[in-house]
Design a protein around this motif. Structure first.
Motif, PDB file in Angstrom:
ATOM      1  N   ASP A 198       0.842  -1.192   0.000  1.00 33.59           N
ATOM      2  CA  ASP A 198       0.000   0.000   0.000  1.00 33.59           C
ATOM      3  C   ASP A 198       0.894   1.266   0.000  1.00 33.59           C
ATOM      4  OD1 ASP A 198      -1.946   1.945   0.472  1.00 33.59           O
ATOM      5  OD2 ASP A 198      -3.135   0.621   1.727  1.00 33.59           O
ATOM      6  N   PHE A 199       1.950   1.242   0.821  1.00 32.18           N
ATOM      7  CA  PHE A 199       2.903   2.364   0.831  1.00 32.18           C
ATOM      8  C   PHE A 199       3.616   2.495  -0.507  1.00 32.18           C
ATOM      9  CE2 PHE A 199       3.539   2.001   5.680  1.00 32.18           C
ATOM     10  CZ  PHE A 199       2.507   2.896   5.879  1.00 32.18           C
ATOM     11  N   ALA A 200       4.034   1.343  -1.042  1.00 37.40           N
ATOM     12  CA  ALA A 200       4.769   1.375  -2.322  1.00 37.40           C
ATOM     13  C   ALA A 200       3.905   2.000  -3.413  1.00 37.40           C
ATOM     14  CB  ALA A 200       5.197  -0.032  -2.727  1.00 37.40           C
ATOM     15  N   ILE A 201       2.587   1.685  -3.383  1.00 35.01           N
ATOM     16  CA  ILE A 201       1.667   2.276  -4.360  1.00 35.01           C
ATOM     17  C   ILE A 201       1.669   3.796  -4.212  1.00 35.01           C
ATOM     18  CG2 ILE A 201      -0.765   2.458  -5.033  1.00 35.01           C
ATOM     19  CD1 ILE A 201      -1.088  -0.484  -4.181  1.00 35.01           C
ATOM     20  N   ALA A 202       1.642   4.243  -2.953  1.00 31.24           N
ATOM     21  CA  ALA A 202       1.647   5.691  -2.702  1.00 31.24           C
ATOM     22  C   ALA A 202       2.976   6.314  -3.143  1.00 31.24           C
ATOM     23  CB  ALA A 202       1.384   5.971  -1.230  1.00 31.24           C
ATOM     24  N   LEU A 203       4.084   5.645  -2.835  1.00 35.16           N
ATOM     25  CA  LEU A 203       5.396   6.211  -3.158  1.00 35.16           C
ATOM     26  C   LEU A 203       5.641   6.280  -4.660  1.00 35.16           C
ATOM     27  CD1 LEU A 203       7.707   4.580  -0.475  1.00 35.16           C
ATOM     28  CD2 LEU A 203       6.635   6.837  -0.483  1.00 35.16           C
ATOM     29  N   ALA A 204       5.063   5.324  -5.404  1.00 36.74           N
ATOM     30  CA  ALA A 204       5.263   5.304  -6.852  1.00 36.74           C
ATOM     31  C   ALA A 204       4.660   6.533  -7.514  1.00 36.74           C
ATOM     32  CB  ALA A 204       4.650   4.042  -7.448  1.00 36.74           C
ATOM     33  N   ALA A 205       3.807   7.245  -6.786  1.00 38.27           N
ATOM     34  CA  ALA A 205       3.248   8.485  -7.325  1.00 38.27           C
ATOM     35  C   ALA A 205       4.231   9.651  -7.157  1.00 38.27           C
ATOM     36  CB  ALA A 205       1.919   8.813  -6.635  1.00 38.27           C
ATOM     37  N   ARG A 206       5.416   9.360  -6.614  1.00 34.72           N
ATOM     38  CA  ARG A 206       6.465  10.362  -6.363  1.00 34.72           C
ATOM     39  C   ARG A 206       5.891  11.612  -5.696  1.00 34.72           C
ATOM     40  NH1 ARG A 206       7.600  11.798 -11.216  1.00 34.72           N
ATOM     41  NH2 ARG A 206       6.317  10.252 -12.250  1.00 34.72           N
ATOM     42  N   PRO A 207       5.296  11.435  -4.517  1.00 40.73           N
ATOM     43  CA  PRO A 207       4.601  12.559  -3.880  1.00 40.73           C
ATOM     44  C   PRO A 207       5.541  13.509  -3.142  1.00 40.73           C
ATOM     45  CG  PRO A 207       4.446  10.634  -2.491  1.00 40.73           C
ATOM     46  CD  PRO A 207       5.219  10.200  -3.703  1.00 40.73           C
ATOM     47  N   ARG A 208       5.062  14.705  -2.893  1.00 36.65           N
ATOM     48  CA  ARG A 208       5.708  15.606  -1.936  1.00 36.65           C
ATOM     49  C   ARG A 208       5.041  15.422  -0.583  1.00 36.65           C
ATOM     50  NH1 ARG A 208       5.309  21.605  -3.998  1.00 36.65           N
ATOM     51  NH2 ARG A 208       6.568  22.161  -2.176  1.00 36.65           N
ATOM     52  N   LEU A 209       3.723  15.224  -0.652  1.00 40.54           N
ATOM     53  CA  LEU A 209       2.944  15.088   0.576  1.00 40.54           C
ATOM     54  C   LEU A 209       2.347  13.694   0.642  1.00 40.54           C
ATOM     55  CD1 LEU A 209       1.501  16.363   3.075  1.00 40.54           C
ATOM     56  CD2 LEU A 209      -0.331  17.029   1.522  1.00 40.54           C
ATOM     57  N   LEU A 210       2.588  13.038   1.768  1.00 45.79           N
ATOM     58  CA  LEU A 210       2.114  11.671   1.943  1.00 45.79           C
ATOM     59  C   LEU A 210       1.081  11.676   3.062  1.00 45.79           C
ATOM     60  CD1 LEU A 210       2.888   8.971   0.663  1.00 45.79           C
ATOM     61  CD2 LEU A 210       4.698   8.750   2.368  1.00 45.79           C
ATOM     62  N   LEU A 211      -0.126  11.203   2.760  1.00 46.01           N
ATOM     63  CA  LEU A 211      -1.182  11.163   3.772  1.00 46.01           C
ATOM     64  C   LEU A 211      -1.388   9.717   4.200  1.00 46.01           C
ATOM     65  CD1 LEU A 211      -3.689  13.398   1.764  1.00 46.01           C
ATOM     66  CD2 LEU A 211      -2.216  14.172   3.619  1.00 46.01           C
TER      67      LEU A 211
END
Lengths: 286, 310, 249
Positions: C158-171
């Motif tokens: 689930d985190f990897a999915i979020a990180l793959a979006a190359r975010p600045r802000l992580l919720l």
């Protein structure tokens, strides 16, 4: 012209009230069980055909109308028991596909039992003929249907709002998980709702038979209309279904005056407009 | 590379098809195989159950029929025009239907199907209404049933390859993601409604194309072609073959057409058998024939079937 | 340091019930900012207002100075906002690599070009996928269906999915909810490694998780902001103790 418009409006209301009965049952089942009951139309048809057979035995329309819908309830409960209940854990697509399959089977059953050719039922003695309403002369039976459906709808509403069991059904529409948490046997609520929906469809079929006649396809014909009513009404809304049913009936019969070919099309256009303007339906919350 | 083997197997079956079945029946199977495969793009891959596929099948069929009868256009133009019309209609209907999810989507596709049925039913001067639209003649070169079969077989293969490409493409993967978890697909940045509309439209394009071929097969567009019961048949074909596998719906279409052709001759009430089979599949064999094959395969290889129906 | 995310006077009512009532907070770039509170305090509703799942009844949400109030969820990743879900939210029948691909693809640099190419040949996406899987340590599982992963691994996916979006802000919405003690430790340690590299908003109701990780903590109670400060300040706050810790003691 005025004569025509008035009688068509009353016609529309009468048909609409019958639609409303079918729609209320469908919307309750949809709201509580989360399934569009594809067999709902065929339950309506069985209401009419069982009435026909019961009438041949007892000879009294009112008695037949009292008895016949319970045959439909039995049928509905059977469906719930052998199919829908087994499929609660599966995706809801499978429940509705099961009901669709059942609809095919039951439709053919009607033809096997009662034959492929349509028939009709006479209105009960005393309600044959017409009455002068001043603006128009109108069949007595249809006026009676208006009164009876209004009473049934009101009774259903009282049941849902004034009784404990009804409150549970409504809670099931609002929040199913909550009902389960409260320790209520949700299985019984489902069966009850399905039974009630079937009863309403059965009564509607019986009441409609002297007006619309009986054809094996009558169930398949009314099913899409019932879906339109539910969509226009808003998920699980009983008042919405009543209003939407009447609107549908009136829209249909008024279109008949100006553009008869479009009478069957207009209600779907109304539905499309509704979705664009107010996707949650007349009384829908979601 | 199992897909390649299956593909070769299909080519083999196509070659012997007309010797096993009458040409028209074999052709009809291929036409409905396209329809069922297209339906599986939305049902199996995107997780949307449509009860209105007959809308596009029927519109494709009527469009091809009318253009052939009245405009006398060449076949490729007729097929292209019918496909474009069905596709355009799908954009309009789809845009309304994808506004609502799940149950509403089903009811809306269903209701719009009924609307177009009534249009076809009432507009008798254009469609022939209840009697159907007769007189759709194939070009002289294709008048022979076997020749037409060969053409349809080639077009079927083209459709099959094209749909396989869609499924393997980025779109196909996003469709599957939406099927698995709509909220998550939206949260990573995919406009779910747009993708659903895309899937719906692609599916309708193939369905309309198949409808056009159907009108040329029998030379008539029966009103049944656009009835919602036809939509039910299409769902039936897809599921009975197996919506969990790309090729599954082909088996379903073959089974359905074979069943309807053999049983309907013997018994008028054959939809009852259809209903019984369908109910049994839904209750006991949700992965369809493909799951049956997997289970059998699992027994043979003693690995146990890992069948997952979407 | 400026605020990357700013919540201004946000309220959300469901009928007569005010789930969130006039909450304001500012999340500084590069920090880990936790929002805590007992169950029913309105944390998740506030979170859903930020992610666009629900529309706030009043107030504004600003990201990088831009008003993002009412934007649909799918519009946020393009701005550099990614999220994880409270209940692990993955694509179960897709492989682990495909799961991450779906996110990376949504944020691909190059648009246009041929459409019907095989998904794995889309340029630039593969590298992001590999990097994100390596980051969470799931590279070895890339070709397995996500559904067969262990619970803790699914959370990391689930985190990897979020990180793959190359975010600045992580919720992150209650990232340790439903995990065993051991898995919780693993996830907390992992969030520790993200700290400083991303601006992180963490929703939690477990106090201990938050105190060791956070730069700043906001405490919600009955839809309102009760207190805000550094972890020691929060620990020392009498109102917080009464409302939150007191109940546990």
């Amino acid at each position: 012209m005025l004569f025509l418009v008035v009688s068509q409006i009353i016609n529309g209301v009468v048909t609409g009230m019958i639609y409303a009965l079918v729609g209320v049952g469908l919307t309750l089942i949809l709201g509580v069980l989360n399934i569009p009951n594809f067999a709902h139309g065929v339950l309506f048809a069985f209401g009419a055909y069982i009435l026909l057979s019961v009438l041949q035995v007892v000879g009294n329309f009112w008695l037949a109308l009292l008895i016949a819908p319970f045959g439909v309830v039995l049928l509905g409960l059977l469906l719930e028991l052998v199919g829908v209940r087994r499929l609660y854990t599966a995706h809801h697509d499978y429940q509705l596909l099961f009901l669709f399959a059942v609809a095919l089977i039951l439709q053919e059953t009607i033809i096997l039992i009662w034959g492929p050719i349509g028939t009709s039922v006479l209105p009960p003695a005393g309600l044959q003929g017409a009455v002068n309403l001043g603006l128009t002369v109108y069949p007595k039976y249809r006026l009676a249907v208006m009164g009876i459906t209004a009473a049934i709808v009101a009774g259903t509403w009282l049941f849902l709002t004034r009784t404990n069991v009804g409150a549970i059904v409504r809670a099931g529409i609002e929040n199913r998980e909550m009902v389960a948490v409260l320790g209520i046997d949700i299985q019984k609520v489902f069966a009850l709702t399905f039974g009630l929906g079937a009863w309403l469809a059965g009564v509607a079929g019986g009441l409609a038979s002297p007006i619309m006649g009986l054809t094996p396809s009558m169930g398949f014909d009314i099913l899409p209309i019932a879906f339109v009513i539910v969509v226009v009404a808003g998920l699980g809304s009983v008042p919405g279904a009543i209003l939407a049913g009447i609107l549908t009936g009136v829209a249909q019969s008024l279109t008949t005056i100006v553009f008869p070919e479009a009478a069957n099309v207009v209600i779907y256009l109304l539905m499309g407009l509704m979705i664009l303007v107010r996707p949650q339906g007349l009384f829908g919350k979601r | 590379m199992r897909d390649r083997w299956i593909f070769l197997l299909i080519v083999g079956v196509l070659a012997v098809g007309p010797f096993v079945q009458r040409e028209v029946i074999a052709t009809e199977i291929l036409i409905f195989a396209v329809v069922a495969l297209a339906n599986n793009l939305i049902l199996g891959y995107t997780g949307m159950l449509s009860f209105g596929q007959a809308t596009f099948f029927g519109v494709g069929a009527y469009a091809a029929g009318l253009l052939t009868i009245h405009a006398g256009l060449p076949l490729p133009v007729v097929l292209a025009a019918a496909t474009v019309l069905a596709t355009g209609l799908a954009v309009l209907i789809g845009a309304v239907c994808v506004q609502r999810i799940g149950l509403y989507f089903i009811m809306l596709t269903f209701a719009f199907n009924q609307m177009f049925y009534f249009i076809a039913y009432s507009w008798t001067t254009l469609t022939g209404g209840e009697d159907g639209l007769p007189g759709v003649r194939r070009p002289a070169a294709l008048a022979d049933d076997l020749t037409f079969y060969v053409l349809v077989a080639l077009l079927f293969l083209a459709c099959l390859l094209l749909m396989k490409r869609v499924v393997d493409s980025p779109w196909g993967r996003v469709f599957r993601a939406i099927r698995d978890n709509e909220a998550r697909a939206a949260a990573v940045g995919h406009d779910v409604r747009r993708y659903k509309l895309l899937s719906f439209t692609i599916s309708a394009a193939f369905t309309g194309f198949a409808g056009a071929l159907y009108s040329l097969l029998y030379g008539i567009v029966p009103i049944d072609a656009i009835h919602w019961l036809r939509s039910g048949d299409i769902v039936f074909m897809t599921l009975i073959g197996g919506s969990g596998h790309f090729f599954g719906p082909i088996i379903g279409a073959a089974f359905f057409i074979w069943l309807s052709e053999t049983v309907s001759v013997v018994w008028d009430r054959w939809p009852m058998i259809l209903g019984v089979v369908f109910a049994l599949v839904v209750l006991f064999l949700r992965g369809g024939v493909v799951e049956l094959i997997r289970r059998g395969h699992g027994l043979v290889t003693a690995r146990g079937g890992a069948a997952t129906a979407p | 340091m400026s605020a990357l995310l700013e919540v201004r006077d946000v309220s959300k009512s469901f009928g007569a019930v005010a789930a969130v009532a006039g909450v304001s907070l500012a999340v500084t770039e590069g920090r880990l900012h936790s929002i805590i509170g007992p169950n029913g305090a309105g944390k998740t509703t506030l979170f859903n207002c930020i992610t666009g799942e629900v529309q706030p009844t009043a107030g504004r949400i600003l990201y990088d100075g831009r008003d993002i109030t009412g934007l649909p969820p799918h519009a946020l990743p393009a701005l550099g906002i990614a999220r994880s879900f409270q209940r692990t939210s993955i694509f179960p029948t897709l492989t682990v690599a495909e799961n991450v691909w779906v996110s990376a693809y949504a944020r691909r640099e190059t648009r246009g070009g041929p459409v019907l190419v095989p998904a794995d040949r889309v340029e630039g996406v593969g590298e992001t996928v590999r990097a994100a899987l390596a980051e969470v340590g799931l590279a070895a599982h890339a070709e397995r269906p996500a559904a067969v992963l262990a619970h803790g691994d699914q959370r990391l996916l689930d985190f990897a999915i979020a990180l793959a979006a190359r975010p600045r802000l992580l919720l992150l919405d209650e990232p340790t909810a439903g995990l065993s003690r051991q898995e919780t430790q693993r996830v907390i340690a992992y969030i520790g490694t993200l700290k400083g590299r991303y601006t992180i908003v963490l929703i939690e109701h477990k106090m201990d998780v938050v105190m060791t990780l956070s730069d700043r903590v906001s405490v919600m109670y009955f839809g309102r902001l009760l207190a805000e400060g550094t972890p020691p300040e929060i620990r020392g706050d009498a109102r917080v103790r009464e409302a939150y810790l007191g109940k546990r003691a």
